[in-house]
Design a protein around this motif. Sequence first.
Motif, short mmCIF file in Angstrom:
data_model
loop_
_atom_site.label_atom_id
_atom_site.label_comp_id
_atom_site.label_asym_id
_atom_site.label_seq_id
_atom_site.Cartn_x
_atom_site.Cartn_y
_atom_site.Cartn_z
N LEU A 201 0.84 -1.19 0.00
CA LEU A 201 0.00 0.00 0.00
C LEU A 201 0.87 1.24 0.00
CD1 LEU A 201 -2.53 -1.15 2.76
CD2 LEU A 201 -2.82 -1.29 0.28
N VAL A 202 0.54 2.19 -0.87
CA VAL A 202 1.30 3.43 -0.96
C VAL A 202 0.34 4.60 -0.98
CG1 VAL A 202 2.96 4.78 -2.28
CG2 VAL A 202 3.16 2.28 -2.22
N GLU A 203 0.43 5.45 0.05
CA GLU A 203 -0.41 6.64 0.13
C GLU A 203 0.24 7.81 -0.60
OE1 GLU A 203 -0.71 4.65 4.29
OE2 GLU A 203 0.83 5.11 2.80
N SER A 204 -0.61 8.73 -1.01
CA SER A 204 -0.13 9.97 -1.61
C SER A 204 -1.18 11.04 -1.43
CB SER A 204 0.18 9.78 -3.10
OG SER A 204 -0.99 9.39 -3.80
N GLY A 205 -0.78 12.30 -1.61
CA GLY A 205 -1.75 13.38 -1.64
C GLY A 205 -1.84 14.21 -0.38
N GLY A 206 -1.07 13.90 0.64
CA GLY A 206 -1.13 14.73 1.83
C GLY A 206 -0.55 16.11 1.57
N GLY A 207 -0.64 16.97 2.57
CA GLY A 207 -0.08 18.31 2.42
C GLY A 207 -0.58 19.25 3.48
N LEU A 208 -0.43 20.54 3.19
CA LEU A 208 -0.81 21.60 4.12
C LEU A 208 -2.03 22.33 3.58
CD1 LEU A 208 -0.19 23.49 6.56
CD2 LEU A 208 1.32 24.77 5.01
N VAL A 209 -3.01 22.55 4.44
CA VAL A 209 -4.23 23.24 4.03
C VAL A 209 -4.73 24.09 5.19
CG1 VAL A 209 -5.74 21.33 4.72
CG2 VAL A 209 -6.49 22.90 2.93
N GLN A 210 -5.41 25.15 4.87
CA GLN A 210 -5.98 25.99 5.92
C GLN A 210 -7.27 25.38 6.46
OE1 GLN A 210 -6.40 29.95 4.23
NE2 GLN A 210 -4.46 30.57 5.18
#
Length: 124
Positions: A4-13
């Motif tokens: 399993l490989v996750e992607s798409g995280g990040g910083l958001v307000q």
Amino acid sequence: QVQLVESGGGLVQAGGSLSVSCAASGRTFSRLAMGWFRQAPGKEREFVAVISWSDGGTYYADSVKGRFTVSRDNAKNMVFLQMNSLKPEDTAVYYCAASPRWGYPTVLKDFDHWGQGTQVTVSS
């Protein structure tokens, strides 16, 4: 074996939206319940959402119900978590996990394969 490989995280307000994805390979994806968990610093890993393999039904933690949506694409071996109306308390590392159990597993021990996690940070 399942990878399993996750992607798409990040910083958001706060109040914003973010989507995270999980790509699966190996074992028959369509026969696995797929879950999302998260772990904030200093806290235990907690259940967020799950989508069953049998009927595609979903189940959510109360803290995210109405804001998060889990979905899957069996043809592409992918599972997604759409997160809306994000709050600072949603900040955590988000993990994708696979379970062979019927229905809607929600406890960690029911999941036997895990991704490496992706960071989601919500600023206030």
